[in-house]
Design a protein around this motif. Structure first.
Motif, PDB file in Angstrom:
ATOM      1  N   ARG A  25       0.823  -1.214   0.000  1.00 18.04           N
ATOM      2  CA  ARG A  25       0.000   0.000   0.000  1.00 18.04           C
ATOM      3  C   ARG A  25       0.855   1.262   0.000  1.00 18.04           C
ATOM      4  NH1 ARG A  25      -4.751  -1.510  -2.081  1.00 18.04           N
ATOM      5  NH2 ARG A  25      -6.297  -2.232  -0.567  1.00 18.04           N
ATOM      6  N   GLU A  28       1.905   1.677  -3.549  1.00 13.06           N
ATOM      7  CA  GLU A  28       0.802   1.994  -4.449  1.00 13.06           C
ATOM      8  C   GLU A  28       0.263   3.408  -4.253  1.00 13.06           C
ATOM      9  OE1 GLU A  28      -1.991  -0.995  -3.437  1.00 13.06           O
ATOM     10  OE2 GLU A  28      -0.900  -2.627  -4.423  1.00 13.06           O
ATOM     11  N   ARG A  29       0.241   3.846  -2.998  1.00 16.07           N
ATOM     12  CA  ARG A  29      -0.439   5.103  -2.678  1.00 16.07           C
ATOM     13  C   ARG A  29       0.498   6.301  -2.577  1.00 16.07           C
ATOM     14  NH1 ARG A  29      -4.131   3.670   2.404  1.00 16.07           N
ATOM     15  NH2 ARG A  29      -4.251   5.944   2.420  1.00 16.07           N
ATOM     16  N   TYR A 209      -1.446  -8.963  -2.163  1.00 20.16           N
ATOM     17  CA  TYR A 209      -0.909  -7.603  -2.079  1.00 20.16           C
ATOM     18  C   TYR A 209       0.465  -7.445  -2.743  1.00 20.16           C
ATOM     19  CZ  TYR A 209      -4.423  -5.917   1.297  1.00 20.16           C
ATOM     20  OH  TYR A 209      -5.581  -5.514   1.899  1.00 20.16           O
ATOM     21  N   GLU A 509      -3.539  -2.222   6.850  1.00 22.04           N
ATOM     22  CA  GLU A 509      -4.240  -1.172   6.095  1.00 22.04           C
ATOM     23  C   GLU A 509      -4.348   0.108   6.920  1.00 22.04           C
ATOM     24  OE1 GLU A 509      -5.597  -0.803   3.110  1.00 22.04           O
ATOM     25  OE2 GLU A 509      -5.750  -2.806   2.222  1.00 22.04           O
TER      26      GLU A 509
END
Length: 518
Positions: A25, A28-29, A209, A509
């Motif tokens: 994450r 990706e973010r 993931y 998350e």
């Protein structure tokens, strides 16, 4: 040998259920560079990918193979404590059950942390974006389109549905989805959610993931990297030293370091880096960086008994993940939420003591077990270093059943399991009861101590909170240290009601939300 960078923005230590989420994450973010360090190897092997053979991984090279110290409350037995040592961590070797936890779990976390972002209503929204739920639609509580495919087992063994009927007759209602309303009230029984695709292919957090994120240039994954210690510049965690192919490397983190190595290795690295109880560190000649007496304390795990066993009338081989029925219930009606969770084991499940004692059969098709489980233990354990080096073993004192309330709850759970298993509904599946039979009093307690083990859910050793024994705050930042967070099961103040993989994914998350200020 993998090329090791000199500096990245974020270093994530540990590629387990939480660490895979955090690393993927973050990459990706943001446009930040992310390094994921995992001590184990590649998860793309048949024993991991095939959901039907998951037990082959326990005790293999993909397991850290921790054990408890001899526990007086278990008749001085040592209990195995499996933990994943492979990309995906526990999500690559576990029994594949997806259990979110009870509403009361998260509302109590929010209170301890002083942060409503950990409340049940808040984490439900996080779960919904994680999930690609393929079961009965429930827009308020379940998500679709997320990275983690979750379903109900295909064509469970016939005894599973009959167990639901028998449980209903002792007052335990059946639910189609054990992650919906069942986790908002007194509990219920049913077929567990599982992380499986295409009938028998495991969905690990590596496959969900990390593998998709590896296409990004800003994510680097190094396998076989054993984290040794954290380096500091003043109060800031600035770098990670690790061993790869026998050589030590150090990588600097310009933004943050995230520890996601699980409830044994995360506190071990903290302590061997000088973060922990001052007196304990001094005993091992470790220079103190930050006195946090809660590091390695508050150890919790679910206790599983092996078990209540019946011989089949007609042999029935295990199917799917070999655990296709469970229930959450209260050992006493006055409790605020469920504290027991037995699990169907589709074989004769015994401990190293009870298996020979009751002469249990080896062929898994000849018997089935309803294994009593305790999911709200009162007992608390602790970890103890034996030295300052990475290679020095760590002692795990679980203190299982050291609190009388735990023995009381487990014996009540065993009685409920026997009542269900010996019910008229189960006659087509019961030739005879093999273990334990109608034990009472001291004999029953002796059986429980000989049969008790772990659900493989080690947690809570670097807890989130605001008291003197807390290690991280509500944003998962380590107290007294800049640039260092923890994101794994060790931050749980109390263990969740049910299997812990799903909460660890949610913690990952949530950690990214906190890091990126989402």
């Amino acid at each position: 040998m993998s090329t090791v960078p000199k500096q990245v923005d974020y270093i994530v230590c540990g590629g387990g259920a939480s660490g895979c989420v955090v690393a993927a994450r973050l990459a990706e973010r943001s446009d930040a560079t992310v390094l994921l360090l995992e001590a184990g190897g590649d998860e793309r092997v048949p024993d991991v990918e095939d959901s039907r053979v998951w037990m082959k991984n326990i005790g293999s090279e993909r397991d850290w193979c921790f054990t408890t110290e001899p526990q007086p409350s278990l008749n001085n037995r040592r209990a195995p404590l499996p933990m994943g040592r492979v990309l995906g961590g526990g999500s690559s070797i576990n029994g594949l059950v997806w259990a979110r936890g009870h509403k009361a779990d998260f509302d109590s976390w929010a209170e301890e942390a002083g942060d409503p972002g950990w409340s049940y209503d808040s984490v439900v929204e996080v779960y919904k974006r994680i999930e690609n739920w393929l079961g009965p639609s429930h827009p308020r509580l379940r998500g679709t389109g997320g990275p983690v495919s979750i379903t109900l087992p295909d064509n469970p063994v016939p005894v599973a549905s009959t167990l639901m009927d028998a449980a209903g007759k002792v007052g335990i209602p059946a639910y189609e989805d054990l992650n919906a309303e069942a986790m908002e009230g007194p509990g219920g029984c049913g077929i567990p959610n599982v992380t499986v695709e295409d009938g028998d292919r495991r969905v690990s957090m590596a496959s969900a993931y990390i593998r998709p994120a590896m296409e990004r240039e800003n994510l680097k994954v190094i396998l076989g990297a054993e984290v040794d210690h954290i380096r500091f510049e003043g109060t800031r965690a600035s770098a990670v030293s690790f061993v790869l192919d026998g050589q030590e490397h150090t990588v600097e983190a310009s933004r943050e370091i995230v520890l996601s190595m699980g409830a044994i290795n995360t506190p071990r690295v903290l302590m061997q880096s000088g973060i922990g109880d001052e007196d304990h560190l001094k005993k091992h000649a470790i220079d103190l960086h930050q006195h946090l007496p809660g590091v390695g304390r508050n150890f919790q795990d679910h206790i599983l008994l092996a078990g209540c066993v019946w011989e089949y009338v007609t042999p029935e081989p295990p199917r799917n993940n070999s655990a296709e029925f469970t229930f959450f219930w209260k050992s006493e009606s006055s409790l605020p939420s469920p504290d027991i969770q037995p699990m169907l084991e589709e074989c004769a499940f015994g401990s190293e003591v009870t298996r020979p004692q009751f002469d249990l059969p080896d062929d898994p098709a000849t018997a089935w077990t309803l294994a009593p489980g305790l999911v709200a233990p009162k007992s608390r354990g602790y970890l103890e270093l034996t030295g300052k080096r990475r290679q020095d073993p760590i002692k795990v004192h679980t203190n299982f059943l050291s609190e009388p309330a735990d023995m009381k709850a487990l014996t009540r759970c065993l009685e409920i399991c026997r009542e269900i298993g010996n019910a008229e509904d189960l006659r087509p599946f019961v030739k005879q009861e093999l273990m334990p039979g109608p034990l009472k009093g001291a004999a029953l307690e002796e059986f429980v101590r000989d049969a008790a083990g772990t659900y493989f859910h080690q947690t809570c050793t670097a807890k989130m909170g605001r008291d003197a024994m807390s290690v991280v705050d509500g944003a998962l930042r380590v107290y007294g240290v800049d640039g260092l967070r923890i994101a794994d099961g060790s931050i749980m103040p109390t263990i969740t009601t049910g299997n812990t993989m799903a909460p660890c994914v949610m913690i990952g998350e949530r950690a990214v939300d906190l890091i990126l200020g989402a």
